[in-house]
Design a protein around this motif. Structure first.
Motif, mmCIF file in Angstrom:
data_model
loop_
_atom_site.group_PDB
_atom_site.id
_atom_site.type_symbol
_atom_site.label_atom_id
_atom_site.label_comp_id
_atom_site.label_asym_id
_atom_site.label_seq_id
_atom_site.Cartn_x
_atom_site.Cartn_y
_atom_site.Cartn_z
ATOM 1 N N LEU A 127 6.988 10.522 1.617
ATOM 2 C CA LEU A 127 7.041 11.923 2.036
ATOM 3 C C LEU A 127 6.443 12.842 0.973
ATOM 4 O O LEU A 127 5.726 13.805 1.296
ATOM 5 N N SER A 128 6.721 12.557 -0.291
ATOM 6 C CA SER A 128 6.148 13.361 -1.366
ATOM 7 C C SER A 128 4.632 13.216 -1.416
ATOM 8 O O SER A 128 3.904 14.200 -1.643
ATOM 9 N N GLU A 129 4.143 12.012 -1.206
ATOM 10 C CA GLU A 129 2.702 11.789 -1.219
ATOM 11 C C GLU A 129 2.022 12.511 -0.052
ATOM 12 O O GLU A 129 0.953 13.104 -0.216
ATOM 13 N N LEU A 130 2.653 12.484 1.127
ATOM 14 C CA LEU A 130 2.078 13.181 2.276
ATOM 15 C C LEU A 130 2.070 14.695 2.056
ATOM 16 O O LEU A 130 1.104 15.382 2.417
ATOM 17 N N LEU B 109 0.827 -1.211 0.000
ATOM 18 C CA LEU B 109 0.000 0.000 0.000
ATOM 19 C C LEU B 109 0.858 1.257 0.000
ATOM 20 O O LEU B 109 0.501 2.261 -0.628
ATOM 21 N N LEU B 110 1.993 1.227 0.686
ATOM 22 C CA LEU B 110 2.841 2.409 0.770
ATOM 23 C C LEU B 110 3.564 2.700 -0.534
ATOM 24 O O LEU B 110 4.023 3.830 -0.745
ATOM 25 N N THR B 111 3.690 1.739 -1.410
ATOM 26 C CA THR B 111 4.344 1.963 -2.698
ATOM 27 C C THR B 111 3.351 2.283 -3.802
ATOM 28 O O THR B 111 3.732 2.311 -4.973
ATOM 29 N N THR B 112 2.110 2.531 -3.450
ATOM 30 C CA THR B 112 1.085 2.893 -4.427
ATOM 31 C C THR B 112 0.507 4.264 -4.067
ATOM 32 O O THR B 112 1.000 4.946 -3.179
ATOM 33 N N SER B 113 -0.564 4.634 -4.755
ATOM 34 C CA SER B 113 -1.219 5.924 -4.520
ATOM 35 C C SER B 113 -2.157 5.897 -3.324
ATOM 36 O O SER B 113 -2.845 6.892 -3.066
ATOM 37 N N ASP C 133 19.143 5.091 -10.164
ATOM 38 C CA ASP C 133 20.108 4.267 -9.432
ATOM 39 C C ASP C 133 19.871 4.271 -7.930
ATOM 40 O O ASP C 133 20.604 3.605 -7.196
ATOM 41 N N VAL C 134 18.878 5.009 -7.450
ATOM 42 C CA VAL C 134 18.583 5.051 -6.022
ATOM 43 C C VAL C 134 18.044 3.704 -5.566
ATOM 44 O O VAL C 134 17.239 3.077 -6.258
ATOM 45 N N SER C 135 18.479 3.267 -4.410
ATOM 46 C CA SER C 135 18.033 1.984 -3.882
ATOM 47 C C SER C 135 16.561 2.050 -3.489
ATOM 48 O O SER C 135 16.007 3.131 -3.224
ATOM 49 N N LEU C 136 15.940 0.889 -3.427
ATOM 50 C CA LEU C 136 14.514 0.823 -3.112
ATOM 51 C C LEU C 136 14.236 1.270 -1.682
ATOM 52 O O LEU C 136 13.204 1.896 -1.409
ATOM 53 N N THR C 137 15.146 0.986 -0.764
ATOM 54 C CA THR C 137 14.951 1.396 0.625
ATOM 55 C C THR C 137 15.036 2.910 0.803
ATOM 56 O O THR C 137 14.529 3.450 1.788
ATOM 57 N N THR C 138 15.657 3.600 -0.117
ATOM 58 C CA THR C 138 15.707 5.065 -0.091
ATOM 59 C C THR C 138 14.555 5.673 -0.871
ATOM 60 O O THR C 138 14.017 6.716 -0.487
ATOM 61 N N LEU C 139 14.162 5.022 -1.956
ATOM 62 C CA LEU C 139 13.110 5.562 -2.811
ATOM 63 C C LEU C 139 11.742 5.508 -2.146
ATOM 64 O O LEU C 139 10.948 6.455 -2.261
ATOM 65 N N VAL C 140 11.451 4.429 -1.438
ATOM 66 C CA VAL C 140 10.107 4.267 -0.847
ATOM 67 C C VAL C 140 9.800 5.347 0.182
ATOM 68 O O VAL C 140 8.747 5.993 0.104
ATOM 69 N N PRO C 141 10.661 5.623 1.175
ATOM 70 C CA PRO C 141 10.330 6.711 2.115
ATOM 71 C C PRO C 141 10.274 8.077 1.447
ATOM 72 O O PRO C 141 9.474 8.928 1.848
ATOM 73 N N ALA C 142 11.113 8.317 0.438
ATOM 74 C CA ALA C 142 11.038 9.589 -0.282
ATOM 75 C C ALA C 142 9.710 9.719 -1.011
ATOM 76 O O ALA C 142 9.095 10.799 -1.030
ATOM 77 N N PHE C 143 9.235 8.641 -1.586
ATOM 78 C CA PHE C 143 7.930 8.649 -2.257
ATOM 79 C C PHE C 143 6.802 8.898 -1.260
ATOM 80 O O PHE C 143 5.872 9.671 -1.541
ATOM 81 N N ASN D 233 6.613 10.324 -9.293
ATOM 82 C CA ASN D 233 5.775 11.042 -8.329
ATOM 83 C C ASN D 233 6.533 11.404 -7.056
ATOM 84 O O ASN D 233 5.910 11.654 -6.021
ATOM 85 N N THR D 234 7.857 11.437 -7.126
ATOM 86 C CA THR D 234 8.688 11.806 -5.978
ATOM 87 C C THR D 234 9.407 13.105 -6.280
ATOM 88 O O THR D 234 10.022 13.254 -7.348
ATOM 89 N N ARG D 235 9.345 14.053 -5.354
ATOM 90 C CA ARG D 235 10.027 15.326 -5.528
ATOM 91 C C ARG D 235 11.537 15.137 -5.356
ATOM 92 O O ARG D 235 11.986 14.352 -4.515
#
Length: 251
Positions: free
Chosen positions: A183-186, A66-70, A171-181, A148-150
């Protein structure tokens, strides 16, 4: 009469039970297998540890999906809309969550279609392994999250993780991309919520000023402003506007 009713209910229950057992025995058996490491060799973890890890993964997996979707942005905006209207439990949480899930499926349908075609179906056919399916399936998900990530949130998470700066955003790792995504969604959800709150805040201020001017201080302003807010929301077709804004924010 009561004895006859009890006897009839007992016979009916027995007939239903017999029918269910007969159907179960007649249905073809399907083998379900779960592959676990060899727990008798003494070289791997114990069975309790393996079971605990398996249950943990199964419990966390839905939240990760759910956190990796809209879903995050949609459920936050819907909740803020309910709070702006001044409604505590209407619509219920189940309705908001169900609407958010179906809207998430609608938004994510192109991405999920690619994942199903390129990763899931080949894995079910046995042509690729689970690791290969995961590597292939995460590519469209990463593209969706990157789109969809700033850049500010992405740079923040890269700095916090103390990883070497990647050459490209892909090239960003998935563990870094998910929290950034997330934060952008919030951030986007709070901006939409701010815009939704403004007209209802004006109605509350007008009603509160009107009540104070006529000396009705003991009457709660929220009780008087609620019908006006509901009327305004219905007249402007608020749900359609909010859903259109949410879906349109993903291109």
């Amino acid at each position: 009469m009561k004895r006859l009713l009890r006897s009839g209910l007992t016979l009916a229950a027995g007939a239903v039970t017999t029918t269910v057992i007969g159907i179960s025995l007649a249905a073809p058996a399907q083998a379900v297998s779960i592959n676990l490491p060899d727990l008798t060799s003494g070289k791997g973890p114990t069975s309790s540890i393996v079971l605990l890890l398996s249950l943990t993964v199964l419990a966390v997996a839905p939240a990760l999906l759910l956190l990796t979707t809209s879903f995050t942005k949609i459920i936050v905006v819907l909740s803020l809309t309910r709070n702006a209207l001044g409604l505590q439990g209407i619509p219920p949480n189940q309705v908001l969550a169900g609407l958010a899930i179906f809207l998430s499926f609608f938004v994510m349908s192109p991405v999920l279609g690619v994942v199903n075609t390129d990763a899931l179906q080949p894995y079910l056919d046995g042509s690729i392994s689970f690791g290969e399916a995961f590597d292939i399936g995460k590519i469209p998900m990463e593209k969706f999250m990157l789109a969809n990530t700033r850049p500010e949130e992405l740079a923040l998470m890269v700095n916090v993780s103390k990883e070497p700066p990647p050459a490209t955003p892909s090239d960003v790792s998935l563990t870094t991309l998910v929290p950034a995504f997330i934060l952008s969604e919030l951030r986007a959800a709070f901006i939409i919520g701010f815009v939704i709150f403004l007209p209802f805040l004006i109605i509350d201020m007008v009603v509160s000023s009107g009540l104070m001017s006529v000396g009705m201080i003991m009457l709660p302003p929220v009780l008087v402003s609620l019908p006006f807010k509901l009327l305004l929301f219905v007249l402007v077709d608020g749900w359609s506007l909010i859903i259109s804004a949410l879906v349109g924010s993903y291109g």
